[in-house]
Design a protein around this motif. Structure first.
Motif, short mmCIF file in Angstrom:
data_model
loop_
_atom_site.label_atom_id
_atom_site.label_comp_id
_atom_site.label_asym_id
_atom_site.label_seq_id
_atom_site.Cartn_x
_atom_site.Cartn_y
_atom_site.Cartn_z
N GLY A 186 -4.43 8.64 -38.88
CA GLY A 186 -5.13 8.36 -40.13
C GLY A 186 -6.69 8.14 -39.77
O GLY A 186 -7.06 8.44 -38.58
N ASP A 187 -7.51 7.90 -40.81
CA ASP A 187 -9.01 7.68 -40.34
C ASP A 187 -9.39 6.40 -39.99
O ASP A 187 -10.36 6.26 -39.94
N LYS A 188 -8.46 5.30 -40.04
CA LYS A 188 -8.97 4.19 -39.50
C LYS A 188 -8.55 4.17 -38.16
O LYS A 188 -7.63 3.20 -37.83
N VAL A 189 -9.37 4.62 -37.33
CA VAL A 189 -9.27 4.59 -35.81
C VAL A 189 -10.33 4.12 -34.98
O VAL A 189 -11.37 4.28 -35.35
N CYS A 190 -10.06 3.00 -34.15
CA CYS A 190 -11.12 2.25 -33.60
C CYS A 190 -10.89 2.55 -32.00
O CYS A 190 -9.75 2.27 -31.56
N PHE A 191 -11.88 2.51 -31.35
CA PHE A 191 -11.94 2.60 -29.77
C PHE A 191 -12.72 1.50 -29.10
O PHE A 191 -13.45 0.69 -29.65
N ASN A 192 -12.59 1.45 -27.84
CA ASN A 192 -13.32 0.29 -27.20
C ASN A 192 -12.85 -1.16 -27.70
O ASN A 192 -13.71 -1.83 -27.88
N GLN A 193 -11.57 -1.20 -28.01
CA GLN A 193 -11.01 -2.36 -28.55
C GLN A 193 -10.21 -3.27 -27.30
O GLN A 193 -9.96 -2.81 -26.36
N GLN A 194 -10.11 -4.60 -27.57
CA GLN A 194 -9.55 -5.41 -26.70
C GLN A 194 -7.99 -5.24 -26.77
O GLN A 194 -7.57 -5.46 -25.45
N GLU A 195 -7.41 -4.66 -27.67
CA GLU A 195 -6.23 -4.43 -27.56
C GLU A 195 -5.57 -3.07 -28.17
O GLU A 195 -6.37 -2.48 -28.88
#
Length: 361
Positions: A186-195
């Motif tokens: 889907g479009d709610k994708v996040c990178f460079n996250q802690q987990e």
């Protein structure tokens, strides 16, 4: 007979067979280069068979060399191969709903891969699936993409429904093939996250599985429990430390201070708790290094001179001294002996489940 997580890690032969067939289909494995592998396709046949993780590493290394397949993790994870399903995959097909399938997967994932683990957090709005891995750093992103895309692909397959996730979070940086992520997560994708995790709403996690069968499920669980008796799972502080070391072994900053910080405790507390378990940080570090060096030597794509750095040694001489202490020979001599003695056949036999031993457990 027990196979510890801190011994040479193993994976389901079915999972490696799936990867092998996908790479063959895409022209990565050919009659010209198949001899570079330390095993043959027939070595992977068998629903309950286990093989060394080194086999899978070799295949990932081949896939990474193909520029047009920079999304190889997705290529493998989004395909379902009916001929490459292990006992855990069969169990998931007969679970009642996705919620039960997730918890079964969490409980028995070690049968599929000893280097992967998931955790589950329940919320009012649904469920968060945390993905943990102690793959070598060079394969962490690939394994993440393959495993999480496979989770979603299988969920769609089992429920025959289109799924809408709330969020997908990843530790690694943004990728040039973002459209693959959006198509799956889907479009709610996040990178460079802690987990690394997937957030799944109740409307999805409660979906029924079309092929649910309580009778077959109970039979498979009993069979899996038998297998678990001979597959030792260490959940001690030692294994938590080993997991962190495996993830950051390539970094020379992988010290006891670094690991203690990851575990939210002081270095003194870490050493004290390890002492209570009859273990030391240095011993765990050496154990992980000794474990991983075999896989690196079996993988012909790794140059002996670079392996020391991959194991976190400051210089080549330190690596050679440690290797000499472990095996009483040099890395080059040991690699030659491994390959000359058909090491793949030896390791395959060593990691297969012996039915006679299982019955004694």
């Amino acid at each position: 007979m027990e196979f510890g997580l801190t011994a040479y890690p193993t994976v389901s032969a079915a999972a490696v067979l799936d990867l092998y067939d996908v790479l063959s289909c895409h022209g990565v494995i050919t009659p010209q280069n198949v001899s570079q592998l330390n095993f043959k396709r027939q070595d992977l046949l068998g629903v309950e068979k286990r093989v060394p993780l080194a086999f899978e590493r070799q295949l990932w290394a081949m896939g990474k060399k193909i520029p047009r397949l920079n999304n190889i993790g997705f290529v493998v994870g989004t395909q379902i191969n009916p001929n490459a399903q292990g006992v855990l995959s069969h169990l998931l097909t007969v679970a009642e709903d996705l919620r039960e399938a997730v918890y079964l997967y969490k409980k028995y994932i070690v049968l599929m891969n000893q280097c992967e683990k998931i955790d589950v957090i329940e919320y009012e709005w649904g469920m968060r699936i945390l993905y943990l891995t102690d793959y070598d750093y060079e394969f962490t992103q690939i394994s993440t993409e393959r495993s999480l895309s496979a989770m979603v692909t299988w969920a769609k397959y089992l429920t025959q429904n289109k799924l809408r996730l709330l969020k997908a979070s990843f530790k690694h940086e943004n990728v040039p093939y973002l459209t693959d992520y959006i198509a799956i997560f889907g479009d709610k994708v996040c990178f460079n996250q802690q987990e690394t995790f997937l957030d799944i709403p109740n409307s999805v996690i409660n979906l029924k599985i079309k092929t649910a069968n309580a009778y077959i499920k109970d039979m498979l669980v009993k069979r899996i429990e038998q297998k678990m008796k001979v597959l030792y799972i260490d959940v001690s502080l030692k294994e938590k430390v080993a997991l962190i070391i495996r993830q950051d072994l390539h970094s020379q900053s992988c010290s006891s201070d670094f690991v203690a910080h990851k575990l939210n405790m002081s270095r003194q507390t870490l050493h004290r708790k390890l002492t209570k378990e009859g273990m030391s940080f240095k011993a765990i570090l050496n154990e992980v290094r000794k474990e991983k060096v075999i896989g690196y030597l079996l993988d012909k794509s790794h140059n002996v001179e670079t392996i020391g750095g991959m194991l976190g040694f400051k210089d080549t001489s330190s690596f050679y001294r440690a290797f000499k202490f472990w095996f009483n020979t040099t890395p080059k001599t040991y690699r030659t002996a491994l390959l000359a003695s058909k090491s793949s056949e030896i390791l395959t036999a060593a990691f297969q489940f012996d039915q006679a031993e299982c019955s004694k457990a």
